[in-house]
Design a protein around this motif. Structure first.
Motif, PDB file in Angstrom:
ATOM      1  N   ASP A 168      14.298  18.414   6.474  1.00 53.09           N
ATOM      2  CA  ASP A 168      15.090  18.662   7.667  1.00 53.09           C
ATOM      3  C   ASP A 168      14.552  19.962   8.269  1.00 53.09           C
ATOM      4  N   GLU A 169      15.288  20.599   9.131  1.00 54.32           N
ATOM      5  CA  GLU A 169      14.739  21.747   9.843  1.00 54.32           C
ATOM      6  C   GLU A 169      14.667  23.026   9.010  1.00 54.32           C
ATOM      7  N   ARG A 170      15.045  22.957   7.731  1.00 57.86           N
ATOM      8  CA  ARG A 170      14.799  24.074   6.820  1.00 57.86           C
ATOM      9  C   ARG A 170      13.317  24.141   6.430  1.00 57.86           C
ATOM     10  N   SER A 171      12.712  22.962   6.186  1.00 52.84           N
ATOM     11  CA  SER A 171      11.289  22.848   5.816  1.00 52.84           C
ATOM     12  C   SER A 171      10.919  23.684   4.590  1.00 52.84           C
ATOM     13  N   CYS A 231      11.411  20.441  16.713  1.00 56.37           N
ATOM     14  CA  CYS A 231      10.252  19.590  17.001  1.00 56.37           C
ATOM     15  C   CYS A 231      10.363  18.289  16.210  1.00 56.37           C
ATOM     16  N   LYS A 232       9.411  17.408  16.411  1.00 52.66           N
ATOM     17  CA  LYS A 232       9.360  16.167  15.646  1.00 52.66           C
ATOM     18  C   LYS A 232       8.607  16.415  14.352  1.00 52.66           C
ATOM     19  N   GLY A 233       9.268  16.177  13.234  1.00 53.75           N
ATOM     20  CA  GLY A 233       8.623  16.304  11.931  1.00 53.75           C
ATOM     21  C   GLY A 233       8.417  14.932  11.321  1.00 53.75           C
ATOM     22  N   TRP A 254       6.017  21.384  18.919  1.00 55.65           N
ATOM     23  CA  TRP A 254       6.826  22.539  18.518  1.00 55.65           C
ATOM     24  C   TRP A 254       6.648  23.638  19.561  1.00 55.65           C
ATOM     25  N   LYS A 255       7.683  23.921  20.300  1.00 53.95           N
ATOM     26  CA  LYS A 255       7.613  24.848  21.425  1.00 53.95           C
ATOM     27  C   LYS A 255       8.190  26.211  21.046  1.00 53.95           C
ATOM     28  N   ILE A 256       7.378  27.238  21.257  1.00 50.53           N
ATOM     29  CA  ILE A 256       7.816  28.626  21.110  1.00 50.53           C
ATOM     30  C   ILE A 256       7.501  29.331  22.426  1.00 50.53           C
ATOM     31  N   ASN A 257       8.539  29.655  23.185  1.00 49.39           N
ATOM     32  CA  ASN A 257       8.361  30.251  24.513  1.00 49.39           C
ATOM     33  C   ASN A 257       7.470  29.342  25.354  1.00 49.39           C
ATOM     34  N   ASP A 258       6.301  29.824  25.807  1.00 54.38           N
ATOM     35  CA  ASP A 258       5.421  28.989  26.630  1.00 54.38           C
ATOM     36  C   ASP A 258       4.334  28.325  25.802  1.00 54.38           C
ATOM     37  N   ARG A 259       4.479  28.314  24.486  1.00 55.83           N
ATOM     38  CA  ARG A 259       3.449  27.750  23.606  1.00 55.83           C
ATOM     39  C   ARG A 259       3.902  26.402  23.054  1.00 55.83           C
ATOM     40  N   ASN A 260       2.907  25.572  22.741  1.00 57.07           N
ATOM     41  CA  ASN A 260       3.182  24.235  22.225  1.00 57.07           C
ATOM     42  C   ASN A 260       2.235  23.974  21.049  1.00 57.07           C
ATOM     43  N   TYR A 261       2.789  23.845  19.842  1.00 60.77           N
ATOM     44  CA  TYR A 261       1.970  23.700  18.636  1.00 60.77           C
ATOM     45  C   TYR A 261       2.151  22.319  18.012  1.00 60.77           C
ATOM     46  N   SER A 262       1.085  21.888  17.344  1.00 60.00           N
ATOM     47  CA  SER A 262       1.157  20.738  16.444  1.00 60.00           C
ATOM     48  C   SER A 262       0.519  21.169  15.127  1.00 60.00           C
TER      49      SER A 262
END
Length: 410
Positions: A168-171, A231-233, A254-262
């Motif tokens: 879950d979102e604890r990861s 985000c989608k995990g 996974w969005k942090i401010n204006d950033r988008n990570y995978s």
């Protein structure tokens, strides 16, 4: 006669002609013995000496006494065809062993004792249904996750130790301390609590809101972010076998401010090891981030940082930090070239607390590799000694600096 010729040409065209057996030399260049040393032969390498292999045959490995060495053929790129032959081998200092690689029909492949295992099951009306792919749950409430997922997420084990991921979102990552070499995770948590001592062992770590046993995070500026809230995990079983098993955790959009990570986090466990191996790739990095790897410090104040010959760095804790108060050693083993520094979070404030962590360089175009080790005194009484646990890390780093040499023996 024409029929026989046509059949012969069909077999050759199909690539199922005779496969050449090989003699393979495996050399230990180290001054120390190696037990259950992982070894991997690529299919391309084998085919370059044996001839192009077909899907109806698989390779097996024998020692000089014609005793089979447990091995497995793994499909790495998920195209339905095996890509790597994996096995483990024990070697004395400076020893050379000559192994034989021969071919058997796939349906007659030997069955070996399972020394690694991955388990992930969904709970449905009291039934535990194993799944090989899944989408992560939202939220962070163990009271909810534990009613949906056996062990609250995917778990992996070998004959020494087990681990799990809170899906879950604890990861977070947790540790199952084992007192048996048997594979047990398929039934863990079904009829008895793994928070209490069972005939196989128990859950031994207090994770809470820490990064637990090797979880990952990102550091941007002076802000530390747990991977993937919102985000989608995803989970995917990559392969499973007697000597190694592997799974993939994915985090997309996974969005942090204006950033988008995978992020892609591959986890592999080998037979005979007191830990698991990791490969982490981050897409969308800007170049100013650091990858963070954590160890919970809820029950210890002492972090040891050891450098080995400028090639490896390890962050180590050893204390009475298991749930029931026994000695437990935990360690991250890193490539020195990736290591920036070590630090700790607040014990009470922030999204991530009670954590020692390593800060790593984050390459733009390649994965970061690291290992996590755990030694519980009930698994082996030697781990009650800090010096013995430190010795395990020193031994592992030394062996990795002296990889085995494998070549064809003429």
């Amino acid at each position: 006669m024409r029929i026989l010729v046509a059949l012969y040409l069909f077999v050759i065209a199909a690539g199922c002609g005779p496969h050449k057996s090989l003699k393979i030399s495996v050399i230990n260049p180290a001054d120390s013995s190696r037990a259950d040393q992982p070894a991997v032969l690529s299919r391309a390498w084998i085919d370059s000496f044996s001839g192009k292999s077909c899907e109806c045959m698989i390779p097996v490995i024998e020692d000089s006494n014609f005793v089979l060495i447990p091995s497995q053929c793994d499909d790495i790129n998920k195209d339905g065809k095996w890509d790597e032959l994996a096995f483990v081998i024990s070697l004395r200092p400076k020893e050379e062993k000559i192994l034989s690689l021969r071919w058997v029909k796939k349906e007659k492949a030997p069955k070996y004792k399972m020394r690694t295992n991955i388990r992930f099951a969904l709970i449905d009306n009291g039934n535990y249904n194993e799944t090989f792919s899944a989408v992560r749950l939202k939220g962070t409430d163990t009271r909810y996750t534990s009613t949906i997922l056996q062990m609250e997420g995917p778990a992996w084990e070998n004959d020494k130790v087990g681990f799990r991921n809170y899906f879950d979102e604890r990861s977070g990552m947790d540790i199952f301390g084992k007192i048996t070499p048997d594979m047990v995770l398929d039934s863990v948590g079904i009829n008895a609590s793994y928070h209490e001592m069972q005939p196989w062992g128990m859950d031994i770590l207090k994770v809470g809101n820490s990064l637990g046993a090797g979880s990952i995070a990102l550091l941007i500026g002076d802000s530390l972010y747990r991977v993937g809230p919102g985000c989608k995990g995803t989970y995917e079983l990559l392969f499973e076998g007697p000597v190694r098993s592997s799974l993939r955790l994915g985090y997309s959009e996974w969005k942090i401010n204006d950033r988008n990570y995978s992020i892609t986090h591959d986890i592999t466990i080998w037979a005979g090891s007191y830990g698991y191996e990791n490969s982490v790739s981050v897409a969308g990095a800007k170049g100013d981030e650091s990858l963070v790897l954590g160890i919970v410090n809820k029950d210890t104040d002492s972090l040891m940082i050891t450098h080995y010959n400028n090639r490896f760095v390890s962050l180590i804790t050893h204390d009475r930090q298991s749930i029931s108060g026994e000695f437990l050693g935990m360690s991250l083993l890193l490539n020195a070239v990736d290591f920036k520094n070590a630090d700790s979070t607040s014990r009470t404030k922030g999204e991530i607390i009670e954590t020692f962590y390593a800060q790593l360089h984050l390459p733009m175009d390649q994965p970061v590799f690291y290992s996590f080790f755990a030694g519980w005194e009930k698994t082996d009484s030697l781990f009650a000694s800090k010096e013995q646990f430190l010795g395990l890390l020193s031994y592992q780093s030394y062996l990795r600096s002296k990889p085995v040499i494998i070549h064809i023996k003429n």
